[in-house]
Design a protein around this motif. Structure first.
Motif, short mmCIF file in Angstrom:
data_model
loop_
_atom_site.label_atom_id
_atom_site.label_comp_id
_atom_site.label_asym_id
_atom_site.label_seq_id
_atom_site.Cartn_x
_atom_site.Cartn_y
_atom_site.Cartn_z
N CYS A 25 -24.16 -12.64 11.40
CA CYS A 25 -22.96 -13.45 10.84
C CYS A 25 -23.56 -14.63 10.10
O CYS A 25 -22.81 -15.70 9.89
CB CYS A 25 -22.15 -13.88 12.10
SG CYS A 25 -21.44 -12.60 12.98
N SER A 29 -26.71 -12.94 4.90
CA SER A 29 -26.58 -11.26 4.66
C SER A 29 -25.46 -11.11 3.77
O SER A 29 -25.26 -10.35 2.99
CB SER A 29 -26.05 -10.87 6.04
OG SER A 29 -24.75 -11.58 6.48
N LEU A 30 -24.58 -12.38 3.49
CA LEU A 30 -23.33 -12.33 2.37
C LEU A 30 -23.83 -12.23 1.09
O LEU A 30 -23.57 -11.72 0.17
CB LEU A 30 -22.40 -13.19 2.71
CG LEU A 30 -21.17 -13.45 2.10
CD1 LEU A 30 -20.46 -11.87 1.96
CD2 LEU A 30 -20.00 -14.50 2.36
N PHE A 99 -17.85 -9.34 7.75
CA PHE A 99 -18.82 -10.73 7.72
C PHE A 99 -18.09 -11.80 8.71
O PHE A 99 -18.39 -12.86 8.31
CB PHE A 99 -19.13 -11.18 6.29
CG PHE A 99 -19.82 -10.13 5.41
CD1 PHE A 99 -20.93 -9.98 5.53
CD2 PHE A 99 -18.90 -9.44 4.72
CE1 PHE A 99 -21.52 -9.12 4.82
CE2 PHE A 99 -19.49 -8.48 4.16
CZ PHE A 99 -20.78 -8.14 3.80
#
Length: 427
Positions: A25, A29-30, A99
């Motif tokens: 989270c 990663s985003l 996400f």
């Protein structure tokens, strides 16, 4: 039985997949999903649309929280502003459900856009899940403003700050908030309290034509109102008081010399005020400001009043001069009058008697001289005939001119002041 096992297996795989995604989270990663780390400089400067025919709508907000300078001579003004710019990047969108519910994040400015200049921009941009990007900026804006100073110092100026895409096509400019909201917000956060007061912000949209190509434009019209109290105290009221003092000089007698000297002093004082006013007003040839007209007319009226006082003084002096020069009185004593009583010759007398005799002769001579002077004074009026002198003609003419000019002068001053102050109030 086999179908039940298949359903349980699929459900387990879905839980594992979703659980694996939910475990990461982080913003990293985003970032990786949006491929922000691999943005090249050429991609940053391109319009963020998937189809080039789709226009990019840029929405702008501007809040004024400080009026730095209004330069009448240079016809420019400088304000301190907060600006927010919002547009949509079609390549930077994601599903928040994938996400951990992230729907907004901050992105370093250099990854999405490139800005140059002295404006202080925020280091990060606000990025929403649908691709909406918001940029915040704070800094001074200096723009040209064509000012109308006809009603100075009770003037109101309207200056424009325009935004538009001057290098890229396919961009549309729109307002983010209306003028009423921006006006109220600017008044709430106004940090300066100087000569100028911001009264209104209006937003207008239009187009500019360059080489037969229409380019959108968004203009913010800022209405500025001058606080005139300082100029009223330093310029307008002193000129008014000088004018009233000049009217009061008509009640000073012409026989005394203070009238002309006071009028000259008042005229010189107005000249000093005109020199001060010259440093304030710009050199504009379109229209003469009312305060300049006010000063020039007061100066002209007082100069005319000074010339009238000189004429009246000349007429009075002309009437007091005789037509023929008066002969100087003669104080000649005849020989018979000069003769003192002679004493009979006698033998030598003591020195005391000789001193008394000389004192008696001197007293007798002094009495004769005083008697002659009195007789001359009594004969002078009879020597000048009434026809040889202008008996009050020029004096009567001077009084008529003075009284007539006084009423004309007062009426002209009242009409002029009413006209000027009426024009000043019609702003």
């Amino acid at each position: 039985m086999w179908e039940q096992r298949t359903a349980v297996t699929v459900f387990t795989l879905m839980v594992c997949v979703w659980g694996g995604v939910a475990e990461d989270c982080s913003y990293a990663s985003l970032f990786k999903h949006l491929n922000l780390n691999n943005k090249t400089d050429s991609q940053v400067h391109l319009r963020p649309v998937r189809n080039w025919t789709t226009p990019t709508v840029v929405r702008v907000n501007m809040v004024v929280y400080g009026i730095i300078e209004v330069n009448e001579k240079a016809q420019t003004f400088t304000v301190q502003t907060w600006r927010s710019t919002e547009w949509k990047n079609e390549f930077l969108s994601w599903d928040p459900k994938r996400f951990c519910g992230i729907w907004v994040m901050g992105v370093p400015r250099g990854m999405i856009t490139s800005d140059n200049g002295a404006t202080l921009y925020s280091r990060h941009l606000q990025l929403l899940y649908d691709g909406s990007v918001t940029s915040m900026a704070k800094g001074e804006l200096k723009a040209i403003c064509q000012m109308n100073l006809y009603h100075f110092p009770v003037d109101v100026q309207r200056c424009n700050i325009s935004f538009g895409p001057f290098s890229l096509f396919g961009i549309a400019i729109a307002q983010l908030s209306d003028g009423t909201f921006l006006t109220n917000l600017s008044e709430t956060h106004m940090a300066t309290n100087g000569e100028w007061e911001m009264t209104r912000i209006a937003v207008y949209s239009g187009f500019d034509t360059y080489n037969e190509i229409k380019v959108p434009r968004l203009s913010y019209q800022i209405t500025l109102k001058r606080r005139p109290m300082l100029y009223i105290i330093n310029c307008i009221l002193p000129l008014f008081y000088f004018l009233m003092l000049d009217v009061g000089t008509f009640f000073i007698s012409e026989a005394r010399g203070e009238k002309l000297s006071l009028k000259v002093t008042l005229l010189l004082s107005i000249s000093v005020l005109l020199l001060i006013l010259q440093d304030i007003l710009p050199s504009t040839s379109d229209q003469l400001p009312l305060i300049a007209l006010y000063s020039i007319i007061i100066f002209s009226l007082m100069a005319l009043s000074l010339m009238e006082a000189m004429l009246v003084s000349f007429l009075i002096d002309l009437d007091s001069c005789p037509a023929k020069p008066e002969p100087a009185p003669s104080c000649v004593v005849t020989e018979t009058q000069m003769e003192a009583p002679q004493a009979e010759p006698s033998e030598e007398k003591p020195e005391e008697e000789q001193g008394e005799k000389e004192a008696h002769q001197d007293l007798f001579l002094l009495k004769l001289i005083l008697k002659e002077v009195k007789s001359v004074r009594q004969e002078v009026p009879s020597e000048v005939s009434p026809g040889d002198r202008k008996l009050g003609f020029y004096s009567r003419l001077a009084v008529k001119i003075d009284v007539t000019f006084f009423w004309v002068y007062v009426i002209a001053n009242v009409l002029f002041l009413v006209y000027i102050f009426a024009l000043w109030t019609l702003v």
